[in-house]
Design a protein around this motif. Structure first.
Motif, PDB file in Angstrom:
ATOM      1  N   ALA A  65      60.803  17.197  -3.938  1.00 41.38           N
ATOM      2  CA  ALA A  65      60.445  16.105  -4.851  1.00 41.38           C
ATOM      3  C   ALA A  65      61.184  14.820  -4.492  1.00 41.38           C
ATOM      4  O   ALA A  65      60.606  13.736  -4.514  1.00 41.38           O
ATOM      5  CB  ALA A  65      60.727  16.508  -6.293  1.00 41.38           C
ATOM      6  N   ARG A  66      62.446  14.927  -4.140  1.00 45.26           N
ATOM      7  CA  ARG A  66      63.210  13.724  -3.773  1.00 45.26           C
ATOM      8  C   ARG A  66      62.623  13.091  -2.507  1.00 45.26           C
ATOM      9  O   ARG A  66      62.471  11.882  -2.423  1.00 45.26           O
ATOM     10  CB  ARG A  66      64.681  14.061  -3.556  1.00 45.26           C
ATOM     11  N   GLY A  67      62.286  13.915  -1.524  1.00 43.62           N
ATOM     12  CA  GLY A  67      61.662  13.407  -0.303  1.00 43.62           C
ATOM     13  C   GLY A  67      60.321  12.750  -0.593  1.00 43.62           C
ATOM     14  O   GLY A  67      59.979  11.723  -0.004  1.00 43.62           O
ATOM     15  N   LEU A  68      59.567  13.325  -1.527  1.00 44.28           N
ATOM     16  CA  LEU A  68      58.286  12.732  -1.899  1.00 44.28           C
ATOM     17  C   LEU A  68      58.478  11.414  -2.645  1.00 44.28           C
ATOM     18  O   LEU A  68      57.681  10.488  -2.498  1.00 44.28           O
ATOM     19  CB  LEU A  68      57.459  13.716  -2.736  1.00 44.28           C
ATOM     20  N   ALA A  69      59.559  11.301  -3.414  1.00 45.23           N
ATOM     21  CA  ALA A  69      59.876  10.029  -4.073  1.00 45.23           C
ATOM     22  C   ALA A  69      60.165   8.954  -3.029  1.00 45.23           C
ATOM     23  O   ALA A  69      59.715   7.808  -3.156  1.00 45.23           O
ATOM     24  CB  ALA A  69      61.062  10.195  -5.017  1.00 45.23           C
ATOM     25  N   VAL A  70      60.890   9.335  -1.989  1.00 42.91           N
ATOM     26  CA  VAL A  70      61.192   8.395  -0.904  1.00 42.91           C
ATOM     27  C   VAL A  70      59.901   7.986  -0.204  1.00 42.91           C
ATOM     28  O   VAL A  70      59.670   6.799   0.062  1.00 42.91           O
ATOM     29  CB  VAL A  70      62.202   9.004   0.102  1.00 42.91           C
ATOM     30  N   ILE A  71      59.050   8.959   0.073  1.00 47.27           N
ATOM     31  CA  ILE A  71      57.776   8.660   0.736  1.00 47.27           C
ATOM     32  C   ILE A  71      56.924   7.743  -0.136  1.00 47.27           C
ATOM     33  O   ILE A  71      56.367   6.748   0.351  1.00 47.27           O
ATOM     34  CB  ILE A  71      57.018   9.962   1.084  1.00 47.27           C
ATOM     35  N   ALA A  72      56.834   8.049  -1.426  1.00 48.19           N
ATOM     36  CA  ALA A  72      56.028   7.204  -2.327  1.00 48.19           C
ATOM     37  C   ALA A  72      56.585   5.783  -2.391  1.00 48.19           C
ATOM     38  O   ALA A  72      55.827   4.814  -2.440  1.00 48.19           O
ATOM     39  CB  ALA A  72      55.979   7.823  -3.721  1.00 48.19           C
ATOM     40  N   THR A  73      57.899   5.661  -2.365  1.00 48.96           N
ATOM     41  CA  THR A  73      58.514   4.327  -2.388  1.00 48.96           C
ATOM     42  C   THR A  73      58.237   3.588  -1.089  1.00 48.96           C
ATOM     43  O   THR A  73      57.923   2.390  -1.094  1.00 48.96           O
ATOM     44  CB  THR A  73      60.028   4.448  -2.642  1.00 48.96           C
ATOM     45  N   ASN A  74      58.341   4.279   0.030  1.00 49.68           N
ATOM     46  CA  ASN A  74      58.032   3.658   1.319  1.00 49.68           C
ATOM     47  C   ASN A  74      56.559   3.262   1.398  1.00 49.68           C
ATOM     48  O   ASN A  74      56.219   2.215   1.963  1.00 49.68           O
ATOM     49  CB  ASN A  74      58.407   4.590   2.472  1.00 49.68           C
ATOM     50  N   LEU A  75      55.686   4.090   0.829  1.00 50.26           N
ATOM     51  CA  LEU A  75      54.265   3.739   0.781  1.00 50.26           C
ATOM     52  C   LEU A  75      54.046   2.491  -0.076  1.00 50.26           C
ATOM     53  O   LEU A  75      53.211   1.641   0.249  1.00 50.26           O
ATOM     54  CB  LEU A  75      53.433   4.900   0.231  1.00 50.26           C
ATOM     55  N   THR A  76      54.808   2.385  -1.158  1.00 47.76           N
ATOM     56  CA  THR A  76      54.716   1.195  -2.010  1.00 47.76           C
ATOM     57  C   THR A  76      55.128  -0.046  -1.221  1.00 47.76           C
ATOM     58  O   THR A  76      54.452  -1.078  -1.261  1.00 47.76           O
ATOM     59  CB  THR A  76      55.589   1.359  -3.271  1.00 47.76           C
ATOM     60  N   LEU A  77      56.227   0.059  -0.490  1.00 42.69           N
ATOM     61  CA  LEU A  77      56.680  -1.061   0.333  1.00 42.69           C
ATOM     62  C   LEU A  77      55.608  -1.452   1.350  1.00 42.69           C
ATOM     63  O   LEU A  77      55.281  -2.629   1.513  1.00 42.69           O
ATOM     64  CB  LEU A  77      57.991  -0.716   1.045  1.00 42.69           C
ATOM     65  N   ALA A  78      55.051  -0.461   2.023  1.00 40.24           N
ATOM     66  CA  ALA A  78      54.003  -0.732   3.020  1.00 40.24           C
ATOM     67  C   ALA A  78      52.767  -1.336   2.360  1.00 40.24           C
ATOM     68  O   ALA A  78      52.165  -2.281   2.884  1.00 40.24           O
ATOM     69  CB  ALA A  78      53.643   0.546   3.772  1.00 40.24           C
ATOM     70  N   ASN A  79      52.396  -0.816   1.198  1.00 37.35           N
ATOM     71  CA  ASN A  79      51.226  -1.322   0.488  1.00 37.35           C
ATOM     72  C   ASN A  79      51.419  -2.766   0.053  1.00 37.35           C
ATOM     73  O   ASN A  79      50.521  -3.598   0.204  1.00 37.35           O
ATOM     74  CB  ASN A  79      50.939  -0.423  -0.723  1.00 37.35           C
ATOM     75  N   TYR A  80      52.577  -3.094  -0.480  1.00 34.44           N
ATOM     76  CA  TYR A  80      52.825  -4.458  -0.938  1.00 34.44           C
ATOM     77  C   TYR A  80      52.907  -5.430   0.248  1.00 34.44           C
ATOM     78  O   TYR A  80      52.473  -6.579   0.141  1.00 34.44           O
ATOM     79  CB  TYR A  80      54.087  -4.524  -1.807  1.00 34.44           C
ATOM     80  N   THR A  81      53.432  -4.952   1.362  1.00 30.67           N
ATOM     81  CA  THR A  81      53.464  -5.779   2.570  1.00 30.67           C
ATOM     82  C   THR A  81      52.040  -6.057   3.051  1.00 30.67           C
ATOM     83  O   THR A  81      51.705  -7.196   3.404  1.00 30.67           O
ATOM     84  CB  THR A  81      54.285  -5.094   3.668  1.00 30.67           C
ATOM     85  N   ALA A  82      51.196  -5.030   3.039  1.00 29.07           N
ATOM     86  CA  ALA A  82      49.802  -5.203   3.444  1.00 29.07           C
ATOM     87  C   ALA A  82      49.047  -6.087   2.456  1.00 29.07           C
ATOM     88  O   ALA A  82      48.213  -6.901   2.862  1.00 29.07           O
ATOM     89  CB  ALA A  82      49.115  -3.845   3.569  1.00 29.07           C
ATOM     90  N   ALA A  83      49.346  -5.959   1.174  1.00 31.03           N
ATOM     91  CA  ALA A  83      48.702  -6.804   0.165  1.00 31.03           C
ATOM     92  C   ALA A  83      49.048  -8.270   0.407  1.00 31.03           C
ATOM     93  O   ALA A  83      48.173  -9.147   0.338  1.00 31.03           O
ATOM     94  CB  ALA A  83      49.130  -6.384  -1.237  1.00 31.03           C
TER      95      ALA A  83
END
Length: 192
Positions: free
Chosen positions: A68-86
């Motif tokens: 779960a902690r690793g998935l939280a990190v992945i979800a946060t990194n995906l958020t960073l990537a998504n906001y950068t792409a936005a």
């Protein structure tokens, strides 16, 4: 097109360290992702996000074998990537031109909101890495408001700005994905 390339590159970079650590089979990965998403979205009114959570995290490099902690990190990194792409998408829309004065103003508002959100995502990553769950959730709440504020800038929901009618946001899908990713990341952190 450029925004998708930026998103893809950022996603690969953001998740590459987790991919190297992954050793479990895809079936156990699928189960861990499904279990984590089910727990994270179980309470409140966010059960509708479970399928989004599962499909997004299962597609992310590094989710295999992540807890779960690793998935939280992945979800946060995906958020960073998504906001950068936005942000890149907004810049591309502005360069393309052809927008009314009101739409140009809304795009400028969105650009400012997303750049501010990107700064806060970095603060959230620090909070996650140092175990400060409440600070993380507060930061990600600020990040999520960038996407909702962007939608509001176009007068979404039938609410016009001034005497003008609402304009269909050209960023609706981008904003919706940003809201969902940010919410999923926060929900996972809350179950840690």
């Amino acid at each position: 097109m450029a925004a998708r390339l930026v998103f893809s590159l950022l996603l690969a970079v953001a998740c590459s360290h987790a991919a190297l650590a992954a050793a479990a089979s895809s079936s156990s990965s699928s189960s861990a992702v499904e279990d984590t998403c089910a727990k994270a979205t179980a309470s409140g009114s966010r059960k509708d996000l479970a399928p989004f959570c599962v499909s997004t995290l299962q597609a992310a490099p590094g989710s295999a074998g992540a807890d779960a902690r690793g998935l939280a990190v992945i979800a946060t990194n995906l958020t960073l990537a998504n906001y950068t792409a936005a942000y890149a998408t907004i810049k591309a829309l502005q360069r393309r031109g052809g927008w009314s004065e009101r739409e140009q103003s809304a795009l400028a508002t969105c650009r400012q909101l997303y750049i501010e959100a990107l700064n806060v995502v970095h603060s959230a990553i620090h909070a996650l890495n140092t175990g400060q769950a409440q600070a993380y959730v507060a930061d990600m709440g600020v990040v999520r408001r960038a996407a909702t504020g962007c939608e509001d800038a176009f007068g979404v929901g039938g609410v016009g700005v001034g005497n003008q009618l609402a304009t269909e946001s050209p960023l609706h899908k981008v904003d919706d994905d940003a809201i969902n990713l940010t919410t999923v990341a926060m929900l996972i952190v809350l179950i840690l």
